[in-house]
Design a protein around this motif. Structure first.
Motif, PDB file in Angstrom:
ATOM      1  N   UNK A 159      16.146-105.332  55.852  1.00  0.00           N
ATOM      2  CA  UNK A 159      16.835-104.789  54.690  1.00  0.00           C
ATOM      3  C   UNK A 159      18.140-104.103  55.062  1.00  0.00           C
ATOM      4  N   UNK A 160      18.123-103.339  56.153  1.00  0.00           N
ATOM      5  CA  UNK A 160      19.332-102.644  56.594  1.00  0.00           C
ATOM      6  C   UNK A 160      20.411-103.625  57.018  1.00  0.00           C
ATOM      7  N   UNK A 161      20.011-104.692  57.720  1.00  0.00           N
ATOM      8  CA  UNK A 161      20.993-105.704  58.151  1.00  0.00           C
ATOM      9  C   UNK A 161      21.655-106.366  56.947  1.00  0.00           C
ATOM     10  N   UNK A 162      20.854-106.712  55.934  1.00  0.00           N
ATOM     11  CA  UNK A 162      21.421-107.327  54.727  1.00  0.00           C
ATOM     12  C   UNK A 162      22.337-106.337  54.012  1.00  0.00           C
ATOM     13  N   UNK A 163      21.898-105.084  53.911  1.00  0.00           N
ATOM     14  CA  UNK A 163      22.717-104.056  53.268  1.00  0.00           C
ATOM     15  C   UNK A 163      24.088-103.950  53.929  1.00  0.00           C
ATOM     16  N   UNK A 164      24.101-103.861  55.248  1.00  0.00           N
ATOM     17  CA  UNK A 164      25.379-103.705  55.955  1.00  0.00           C
ATOM     18  C   UNK A 164      26.252-104.944  55.816  1.00  0.00           C
ATOM     19  N   UNK A 165      25.631-106.108  55.745  1.00  0.00           N
ATOM     20  CA  UNK A 165      26.395-107.349  55.572  1.00  0.00           C
ATOM     21  C   UNK A 165      27.017-107.419  54.182  1.00  0.00           C
ATOM     22  N   UNK A 166      26.303-106.897  53.173  1.00  0.00           N
ATOM     23  CA  UNK A 166      26.772-106.986  51.792  1.00  0.00           C
ATOM     24  C   UNK A 166      27.803-105.914  51.446  1.00  0.00           C
ATOM     25  N   UNK A 167      27.821-104.825  52.187  1.00  0.00           N
ATOM     26  CA  UNK A 167      28.759-103.749  51.864  1.00  0.00           C
ATOM     27  C   UNK A 167      30.189-104.153  52.212  1.00  0.00           C
ATOM     28  N   UNK A 168      31.172-103.780  51.376  1.00  0.00           N
ATOM     29  CA  UNK A 168      32.571-104.106  51.674  1.00  0.00           C
ATOM     30  C   UNK A 168      33.022-103.487  52.997  1.00  0.00           C
ATOM     31  N   UNK A 169      33.806-104.232  53.728  1.00  0.00           N
ATOM     32  CA  UNK A 169      34.290-103.719  55.015  1.00  0.00           C
ATOM     33  C   UNK A 169      35.210-102.526  54.841  1.00  0.00           C
ATOM     34  N   UNK A 170      35.778-102.372  53.641  1.00  0.00           N
ATOM     35  CA  UNK A 170      36.682-101.247  53.384  1.00  0.00           C
ATOM     36  C   UNK A 170      35.938 -99.953  53.075  1.00  0.00           C
ATOM     37  N   UNK A 171      34.620-100.021  52.916  1.00  0.00           N
ATOM     38  CA  UNK A 171      33.841 -98.829  52.585  1.00  0.00           C
ATOM     39  C   UNK A 171      33.826 -97.866  53.772  1.00  0.00           C
ATOM     40  N   UNK A 172      33.685 -96.568  53.509  1.00  0.00           N
ATOM     41  CA  UNK A 172      33.580 -95.605  54.617  1.00  0.00           C
ATOM     42  C   UNK A 172      32.416 -95.941  55.546  1.00  0.00           C
ATOM     43  N   UNK A 173      32.537 -95.524  56.803  1.00  0.00           N
ATOM     44  CA  UNK A 173      31.522 -95.863  57.801  1.00  0.00           C
ATOM     45  C   UNK A 173      30.145 -95.381  57.385  1.00  0.00           C
ATOM     46  N   UNK A 174      30.057 -94.159  56.855  1.00  0.00           N
ATOM     47  CA  UNK A 174      28.752 -93.621  56.445  1.00  0.00           C
ATOM     48  C   UNK A 174      28.149 -94.457  55.335  1.00  0.00           C
ATOM     49  N   UNK A 175      29.003 -94.963  54.438  1.00  0.00           N
ATOM     50  CA  UNK A 175      28.510 -95.763  53.318  1.00  0.00           C
ATOM     51  C   UNK A 175      27.981 -97.109  53.784  1.00  0.00           C
ATOM     52  N   UNK A 176      28.528 -97.641  54.876  1.00  0.00           N
ATOM     53  CA  UNK A 176      28.062 -98.936  55.384  1.00  0.00           C
ATOM     54  C   UNK A 176      26.754 -98.811  56.150  1.00  0.00           C
ATOM     55  N   UNK A 186      29.206 -90.033  49.343  1.00  0.00           N
ATOM     56  CA  UNK A 186      30.667 -90.049  49.273  1.00  0.00           C
ATOM     57  C   UNK A 186      31.168 -90.883  48.097  1.00  0.00           C
ATOM     58  N   UNK A 187      30.240 -91.278  47.210  1.00  0.00           N
ATOM     59  CA  UNK A 187      30.602 -92.204  46.129  1.00  0.00           C
ATOM     60  C   UNK A 187      31.618 -91.621  45.166  1.00  0.00           C
ATOM     61  N   UNK A 188      31.632 -90.291  45.005  1.00  0.00           N
ATOM     62  CA  UNK A 188      32.576 -89.699  44.049  1.00  0.00           C
ATOM     63  C   UNK A 188      34.016 -89.816  44.510  1.00  0.00           C
ATOM     64  N   UNK A 189      34.235 -90.128  45.779  1.00  0.00           N
ATOM     65  CA  UNK A 189      35.591 -90.252  46.317  1.00  0.00           C
ATOM     66  C   UNK A 189      36.084 -91.696  46.364  1.00  0.00           C
ATOM     67  N   UNK A 190      35.170 -92.664  46.138  1.00  0.00           N
ATOM     68  CA  UNK A 190      35.546 -94.076  46.226  1.00  0.00           C
ATOM     69  C   UNK A 190      35.073 -94.774  44.953  1.00  0.00           C
ATOM     70  N   UNK A 191      35.973 -95.144  44.068  1.00  0.00           N
ATOM     71  CA  UNK A 191      35.574 -95.812  42.827  1.00  0.00           C
ATOM     72  C   UNK A 191      34.801 -97.105  43.101  1.00  0.00           C
ATOM     73  N   UNK A 192      33.694 -97.284  42.388  1.00  0.00           N
ATOM     74  CA  UNK A 192      32.907 -98.509  42.497  1.00  0.00           C
ATOM     75  C   UNK A 192      31.976 -98.561  43.687  1.00  0.00           C
ATOM     76  N   UNK A 193      32.027 -97.540  44.573  1.00  0.00           N
ATOM     77  CA  UNK A 193      31.203 -97.584  45.788  1.00  0.00           C
ATOM     78  C   UNK A 193      29.718 -97.488  45.469  1.00  0.00           C
ATOM     79  N   UNK A 194      29.340 -96.615  44.529  1.00  0.00           N
ATOM     80  CA  UNK A 194      27.922 -96.426  44.211  1.00  0.00           C
ATOM     81  C   UNK A 194      27.298 -97.724  43.719  1.00  0.00           C
ATOM     82  N   UNK A 195      27.994 -98.408  42.806  1.00  0.00           N
ATOM     83  CA  UNK A 195      27.455 -99.666  42.282  1.00  0.00           C
ATOM     84  C   UNK A 195      27.336-100.713  43.375  1.00  0.00           C
ATOM     85  N   UNK A 196      28.346-100.795  44.247  1.00  0.00           N
ATOM     86  CA  UNK A 196      28.304-101.770  45.339  1.00  0.00           C
ATOM     87  C   UNK A 196      27.160-101.466  46.299  1.00  0.00           C
TER      88      UNK A 196
END
Length: 502
Positions: free
Chosen positions: A429-446, A455-465
């Motif tokens: 599950x973690x491997x798929x999650x990291x593969x699906x997350x945008x490369x532009x997302x913060x490191x902690x978010x990936x 950190x979702x409040x600082x990056x629009x659309x991050x929570x949904x992604x």
């Protein structure tokens, strides 16, 4: 009626004698420690914020407050199962209940993180005495195969329910009382066991146990603890070298432990247990069932809270919904076997049902609460069918004088299976999650969904992604779980066919 089978006053029901009201009442007494030991696995889920505010533990101390109980419990199961066979299962049970109650009191009024960690460790010691003793006493009291199967079905249901109830109980108690109350609830039940146990529970032990094999104690702990530790850390921290080394060291000690059991004059765990009809397959298939159960729990608890946005208490209460069909699973499996259906097909059906639950989980989206709860109910019902039948098969195959050792092997295997399920499916599950997350997302978010939401409040659309990525990871793990359990279904049908245990 009971009869004394040896000069050490071992009291058991004669083989095949049907249990009466006394034995069934005693079973109810045995359910008390089992329920509390299983509840203590999850009882800190909602208490930890209050503990943090009061005791101010460091990050490492907080991890040990959570984990030390399960580690000590897993490491001592085989030792305590073998000890109970030698000194008496009732004696060990009552001693363990005393220790569990004293440790609960210490934990409730702990004034430092170090004291709470020590108390949780003592709870693990007490729990390790209680779990194999309860099953061994059931094997002693219920010698009629049909009654034993029903009693073990109840045992399996209570054990499964305890883990779910622990988190809910802690949420309710912390809501209205202080955090120490989650431990004080143990005291009335343990006091009742200490009062009623001597009157209702028969004493039983191996009449010719031989010497206790002390060198096997550190070997067994050195085999179990590093493996369980490594497997528990991998889902959240990844396959770091230290965890791989920990697992490897544990496996090396496991090989030494097995060698010791095969060569010692009086081994802690007799290799003769595996010569019983179906005992070996029962241990392995029970391990696989725990793999499936805990592997799903890694995702569903996070899904309810972090994807659907439920509070911790709301999530715990919703998680009780799948318990409704679980309560009927073990009695159904027992009834089918007693009506003449081959146990192999009942177990295969249980694994197939659990695989179907994973299949439903693979269809979940980011707003599929009822589908996820249904999947959990179907999966857990299938697993409980398997656990009840594998426990009955193993305990029926084991000689009564080694019932404690047999029970401890089953439970140690279940600990391994649960940790392995979380490690393997969690890693997928973690491997798929990291593969699906945008490369532009913060490191902690990936790294994790929790990191993304922080950190979702600082990056629009991050929570949904992040929620989409986590759900994709859960789907991938569910597919892997479904494939594994479908394979287990085929294996059960092939290996258990025509195995009969009296």
């Amino acid at each position: 009626m009971t009869n004394s089978t040896n000069s050490t006053c071992t009291t058991v029901n004669p083989a095949g004698r049907r249990a009466g009201r006394r034995e069934w009442t005693a079973l109810g007494v045995l359910m008390l420690p089992l329920l509390l030991v299983s509840m203590d696995v999850s009882v800190l889920y909602f208490a930890i914020p209050a503990i943090n505010a009061d005791l101010e533990p460091s990050g490492t101390q907080q991890l040990w407050i959570f984990d030390i109980y399960a580690f000590v419990l897993a490491g001592l199961l085989m030792t305590m199962g073998s000890l109970g066979d030698r000194i008496g299962r009732r004696r060990l049970l009552l001693a363990g209940a005393t220790a569990f109650g004293a440790a609960s009191l210490l934990a409730a009024y702990a004034d430092s993180a170090e004291t709470l960690i020590a108390a949780r460790a003592l709870l693990g010691v007490g729990g390790a005495t209680l779990m194999p003793s309860t099953m061994a006493l059931i094997r002693t009291m219920f010698t009629d195969p049909a009654q034993r199967a029903k009693a073990i079905g109840l045992w399996s249901g209570v054990m499964t329910a305890g883990v779910a109830l622990g988190s809910v109980m802690s949420g309710i108690l912390v809501e209205y009382f202080w955090w120490g109350s989650v431990f004080l609830v143990n005291l009335p039940a343990m006091a009742l066991l200490l009062v009623l146990g001597p009157a209702l529970l028969p004493e039983s032990k191996d009449p010719h146990p031989g010497r206790f094999d002390w060198p096997s104690v550190p070997l067994s702990m050195a085999a179990v603890l590093p493996v369980v530790y490594g497997l528990k850390e991998i889902p959240s921290e990844g396959w770091h070298a230290s965890y791989v080394v920990s697992i490897t060291v544990g496996l090396l000690f496991a090989a030494l432990f097995v060698h010791r059991q095969r060569t010692a004059a009086d081994p802690m765990i007799s290799p003769a247990l595996f010569r019983g009809p179906g005992f070996g397959p029962a241990v392995v298939l029970n391990l696989v069932s725990s793999f499936g159960m805990m592997g799903s729990a890694f995702f569903t608890t996070q899904y309810l809270q972090s994807v659907l946005g439920k509070s911790a208490l709301e999530a715990a209460l919703w998680a009780l919904v799948p318990s409704v069909p679980i309560g009927m699973a073990a009695p159904l499996a027992t009834a089918l076997v007693q009506r003449g259906v081959d146990r192999a097909y009942v177990v295969a059906a249980g694994f197939a049902t659990a695989a179907a639950g994973y299949g439903l989980l693979a269809l979940a989206g980011t707003d599929s609460m009822w589908l996820v709860l249904t999947a959990c109910g179907v999966l857990a019902s299938g697993i409980v069918m398997v656990i009840s039948q594998m426990t009955d098969l193993a305990m029926g195959a084991a000689p009564a004088e080694r019932a404690g050792s047999a029970s401890s092997l089953l439970e140690t295997g279940a600990e391994f299976g649960g940790a392995l399920g979380m490690a393997v499916l969690g890693s997928i599950g973690t491997a798929v999650y990291r593969h699906e997350m945008p490369s532009s997302a913060p490191a902690a978010a990936r790294e994790t969904l929790g990191g993304a939401l922080a950190v979702a409040d600082r990056v629009p659309g991050l929570a949904a992604a992040a929620r989409e990525a986590f759900t994709s990871g859960m789907q991938g793990a569910a597919i892997a779980g479904a494939v594994l359990l479908a394979g287990a279904s085929v294996a059960a049908a092939a290996t258990l066919r025509r195995i009969r245990v009296k």
